[in-house]
Scaffold this motif. Structure first.
Motif, PDB file in Angstrom:
ATOM      1  N   MET A  69       0.905  -1.300   0.042  1.00 13.26           N
ATOM      2  CA  MET A  69      -0.056   0.219   0.023  1.00 13.26           C
ATOM      3  C   MET A  69       0.932   1.217  -0.095  1.00 13.26           C
ATOM      4  SD  MET A  69      -3.481  -0.443   1.966  1.00 13.26           S
ATOM      5  CE  MET A  69      -3.206  -0.953   3.566  1.00 13.26           C
ATOM      6  N   ASN A  70       0.385   2.111  -0.777  1.00 11.25           N
ATOM      7  CA  ASN A  70       1.091   3.591  -0.774  1.00 11.25           C
ATOM      8  C   ASN A  70       0.891   4.298   0.587  1.00 11.25           C
ATOM      9  OD1 ASN A  70      -0.889   5.105  -1.246  1.00 11.25           O
ATOM     10  ND2 ASN A  70      -0.539   5.143  -3.497  1.00 11.25           N
ATOM     11  N   GLU A  71       1.570   5.439   0.875  1.00  7.77           N
ATOM     12  CA  GLU A  71       1.368   6.196   2.029  1.00  7.77           C
ATOM     13  C   GLU A  71      -0.078   6.760   2.230  1.00  7.77           C
ATOM     14  OE1 GLU A  71       4.537   9.180   2.423  1.00  7.77           O
ATOM     15  OE2 GLU A  71       3.702   9.911   4.194  1.00  7.77           O
ATOM     16  N   LEU A  72      -0.576   7.214   1.142  1.00  8.26           N
ATOM     17  CA  LEU A  72      -2.154   7.638   1.246  1.00  8.26           C
ATOM     18  C   LEU A  72      -2.942   6.802   1.581  1.00  8.26           C
ATOM     19  CD1 LEU A  72      -3.972   9.983   1.193  1.00  8.26           C
ATOM     20  CD2 LEU A  72      -3.946   9.771  -1.368  1.00  8.26           C
ATOM     21  N   GLN A  73      -2.753   5.329   1.034  1.00 11.29           N
ATOM     22  CA  GLN A  73      -3.577   4.129   1.244  1.00 11.29           C
ATOM     23  C   GLN A  73      -3.808   3.737   2.808  1.00 11.29           C
ATOM     24  OE1 GLN A  73      -2.276   1.718  -1.878  1.00 11.29           O
ATOM     25  NE2 GLN A  73      -4.205   1.115  -2.484  1.00 11.29           N
ATOM     26  N   ARG A  74      -2.581   3.948   3.255  1.00  2.36           N
ATOM     27  CA  ARG A  74      -2.311   3.566   4.680  1.00  2.36           C
ATOM     28  C   ARG A  74      -2.911   4.299   5.624  1.00  2.36           C
ATOM     29  NH1 ARG A  74       3.047   2.064   3.156  1.00  2.36           N
ATOM     30  NH2 ARG A  74       3.993   3.993   3.788  1.00  2.36           N
ATOM     31  N   LEU A  75      -2.877   5.802   5.246  1.00  2.00           N
ATOM     32  CA  LEU A  75      -3.515   6.783   5.980  1.00  2.00           C
ATOM     33  C   LEU A  75      -5.058   6.647   5.688  1.00  2.00           C
ATOM     34  CD1 LEU A  75      -1.896   9.959   5.839  1.00  2.00           C
ATOM     35  CD2 LEU A  75      -4.260  10.103   5.550  1.00  2.00           C
ATOM     36  N   LEU A  76      -5.584   6.270   4.591  1.00  2.00           N
ATOM     37  CA  LEU A  76      -6.880   6.038   4.364  1.00  2.00           C
ATOM     38  C   LEU A  76      -7.497   4.859   5.203  1.00  2.00           C
ATOM     39  CD1 LEU A  76      -7.336   6.925   0.477  1.00  2.00           C
ATOM     40  CD2 LEU A  76      -8.048   8.094   2.677  1.00  2.00           C
ATOM     41  N   ALA A  77      -6.691   3.822   5.177  1.00  2.75           N
ATOM     42  CA  ALA A  77      -6.809   2.408   5.847  1.00  2.75           C
ATOM     43  C   ALA A  77      -7.038   2.745   7.393  1.00  2.75           C
ATOM     44  CB  ALA A  77      -5.952   1.396   5.723  1.00  2.75           C
ATOM     45  N   ARG A  78      -6.100   3.538   8.018  1.00  2.00           N
ATOM     46  CA  ARG A  78      -6.493   4.010   9.406  1.00  2.00           C
ATOM     47  C   ARG A  78      -7.716   4.708   9.387  1.00  2.00           C
ATOM     48  NH1 ARG A  78      -0.796   5.443   9.440  1.00  2.00           N
ATOM     49  NH2 ARG A  78      -1.413   7.433   9.186  1.00  2.00           N
ATOM     50  N   ARG A  79      -7.916   5.650   8.628  1.00  2.00           N
ATOM     51  CA  ARG A  79      -9.371   6.327   8.999  1.00  2.00           C
ATOM     52  C   ARG A  79     -10.321   5.374   8.763  1.00  2.00           C
ATOM     53  NH1 ARG A  79     -11.001  11.368   4.980  1.00  2.00           N
ATOM     54  NH2 ARG A  79     -13.417  11.324   5.529  1.00  2.00           N
ATOM     55  N   ILE A  80     -10.463   4.267   7.715  1.00  2.00           N
ATOM     56  CA  ILE A  80     -11.342   3.310   7.672  1.00  2.00           C
ATOM     57  C   ILE A  80     -11.698   2.538   9.033  1.00  2.00           C
ATOM     58  CG2 ILE A  80     -12.120   1.173   6.370  1.00  2.00           C
ATOM     59  CD1 ILE A  80     -10.677   2.647   3.982  1.00  2.00           C
TER      60      ILE A  80
ATOM     61  N   LEU B 156      -0.253  14.210  -0.259  1.00  2.00           N
ATOM     62  CA  LEU B 156      -0.075  13.035  -0.933  1.00  2.00           C
ATOM     63  C   LEU B 156      -1.159  13.069  -2.197  1.00  2.00           C
ATOM     64  CD1 LEU B 156       0.203  10.753   2.194  1.00  2.00           C
ATOM     65  CD2 LEU B 156       1.926  11.496   0.864  1.00  2.00           C
ATOM     66  N   GLY B 157      -1.907  14.204  -2.288  1.00  2.00           N
ATOM     67  CA  GLY B 157      -3.104  14.066  -3.204  1.00  2.00           C
ATOM     68  C   GLY B 157      -2.464  14.175  -4.586  1.00  2.00           C
ATOM     69  N   TYR B 158      -3.255  13.610  -5.702  1.00  2.00           N
ATOM     70  CA  TYR B 158      -2.745  13.756  -6.952  1.00  2.00           C
ATOM     71  C   TYR B 158      -2.509  15.198  -7.536  1.00  2.00           C
ATOM     72  CZ  TYR B 158      -3.171  12.991 -11.975  1.00  2.00           C
ATOM     73  OH  TYR B 158      -3.010  13.027 -13.481  1.00  2.00           O
ATOM     74  N   TYR B 159      -3.402  16.150  -7.116  1.00  2.00           N
ATOM     75  CA  TYR B 159      -3.024  17.618  -7.692  1.00  2.00           C
ATOM     76  C   TYR B 159      -2.002  18.144  -6.712  1.00  2.00           C
ATOM     77  CZ  TYR B 159      -6.619  17.416 -11.152  1.00  2.00           C
ATOM     78  OH  TYR B 159      -7.324  17.042 -12.350  1.00  2.00           O
ATOM     79  N   ALA B 160      -1.840  17.846  -5.643  1.00  2.00           N
ATOM     80  CA  ALA B 160      -0.616  18.350  -4.812  1.00  2.00           C
ATOM     81  C   ALA B 160       0.432  18.195  -5.402  1.00  2.00           C
ATOM     82  CB  ALA B 160      -0.870  17.947  -3.450  1.00  2.00           C
ATOM     83  N   ARG B 161       0.929  17.029  -5.979  1.00  2.00           N
ATOM     84  CA  ARG B 161       2.270  16.535  -6.234  1.00  2.00           C
ATOM     85  C   ARG B 161       2.399  16.842  -7.613  1.00  2.00           C
ATOM     86  NH1 ARG B 161       3.512  11.452  -2.990  1.00  2.00           N
ATOM     87  NH2 ARG B 161       2.170  10.078  -4.215  1.00  2.00           N
TER      88      ARG B 161
END
Ligand code: SAH
Length: 363
Positions: A1-12, A33-38
């Motif tokens: 999982m990438n960093e954003l997925q790990r973060l979303l997994a914690r939130r879920i 970590l967002g698409y448009y931020a990077r």
């Protein structure tokens, strides 16, 4: 999982499955970590190409459309020229070049850019700095003045939710954590949804998906209120459908290819096709008039795309002429952007249809 997925997994784990709109908003706009931020996603080296990047004719014609719209709304001075999601600023740069023929409009307009990405704001500043634009997060901070608003491929980036037809009614499709906790997956929440977007779809077969875009409805309301109060018009061009329909149009694009929607949040563009009828209905409900949609081919042709291409070709080398012709084909042909892409206008209810539109939206 990438960093954003790990973060979303914690939130879920903490809050339960996410709405698809929350997932999309995080994947596109998470501050680091967002698409448009990077990244700058547009162009050959990016993930997708848009009409203004295909041909200069697109932005030029829209510039002339704006000058014509200014005449129709009574030549207010000052007037806001606002673009939603200007990308690299290419459309507006081409528009300004065409606006040399409309110096009074050029002097009256104040350029406002609504853009969430810091990277794209820098690209816009490079191309459009001479026009002294003001940047905004959303419409709320625009001055209270008449306005002309443009949005190309903006609405498709707004987060959608998906409702799934179940035995008892419409359920919410959500993003959950797979049982092995190493990936995200779609689930269906048993709680029931209702709302105007689902009315009229009572006979949809089990498993049908109906998409709703609360952010587009909010935008339509805010725009309609301003158009009514201050005067003005708005033009949206995007890929989408009319009338409203069922269907799963949520898609991820990476390096110009379809990608798994849940696999790499923040690394792939996420969009959904625009429900033009729902968007127009929200604006009409809030007091604006809506015109169209017409196909991109019809719209650009009626604004003179073919004549402009012929004129440009006169001064072009053979290689340039070939590029002009192929750009025009991409904008207009059925198999390319000509039919899937559509134009819709919203206007102050006192106004007649703007250039390129004949009919009020049949809702
Ligand atoms: N109109 C441009 C770019 C389209 S891509 C073109 O045709 O080339 C979508 C654009 O909308 C990007 O500039 C993106 O950063 C911006 N955007 C997406 N979601 C946004 C939001 N919620 N608020 C402001 N800008 C947003």
């Amino acid at each position: 999982m990438n960093e954003l997925q790990r973060l979303l997994a914690r939130r879920i784990r903490a809050e339960g499955p996410l709405s698809i709109a929350d997932y999309m908003a995080e994947a596109l706009h998470h501050p680091t970590l967002g698409y448009y931020a990077r990244r700058d996603p547009i162009g050959r080296d990016g993930d997708f190409i848009t009409a203004p990047e295909v041909s200069q004719i697109f932005g030029e014609l829209i510039g002339l459309w704006c000058a014509d719209a200014w005449e129709r709304i009574g030549r207010p001075d000052p007037v806001i020229l606002a673009e939603l999601g200007p990308g690299r600023g290419t459309l507006m740069a081409d528009a300004f070049r065409a606006l040399r023929v409309a110096p009074q409009f050029r002097r009256a307009l104040r350029l406002h850019l609504i853009e969430s990405s810091a990277i794209l704001r820098r690209a816009q500043a490079e191309k459009l700095g001479g026009a002294e634009p003001m940047w905004h997060e959303d419409l709320a901070t625009l001055p209270n003045e008449p306005m002309i608003v443009i949005g190309n491929e903006f609405l498709d980036a707004l987060p959608i939710d998906q409702k799934v037809r179940g035995a008892m009614g419409w359920n919410e499709r959500r993003v959950a954590l797979a049982s092995d906790s190493t990936s995200l997956m779609f689930t269906v929440d048993a709680s029931l949804s209702a709302g105007p977007a689902l009315a009229g779809f009572g006979a949809a077969p089990l498993g049908s998906i109906r998409e709703v875009c609360p952010a587009a409805a909010r935008l339509a309301h805010a725009l309609a209120a301003r158009l009514r109060r201050e005067g003005g018009v708005a033009l949206f061009i995007d890929y989408g459908y009319f009338p409203s329909a069922c269907g799963d149009t949520l898609q991820a694009l990476r390096h110009h290819r379809r990608h798994d929607v849940l696999a790499d949040p923040g690394e792939a563009d996420l969009t959904a096709h625009v429900d033009f009828a729902a968007f127009a209905a929200a604006a009409v409900q809030a007091g604006a008039r809506a015109f169209g949609p017409v196909t991109q081919a019809t719209f650009l042709t009626s604004l003179g795309a073919k004549q402009r291409a012929a004129e440009l070709s006169k001064r072009a080398t053979p290689a340039q002429a070939a590029a002009i012709a192929s750009g025009l084909r991409r904008l207009l042909e059925d198999r390319e952007m000509g039919t899937l892409f559509k134009a819709l206008a919203l206007a102050d209810p006192k106004l007649d249809p703007p250039a390129g539109f004949a009919e009020e939206t049949p809702l």
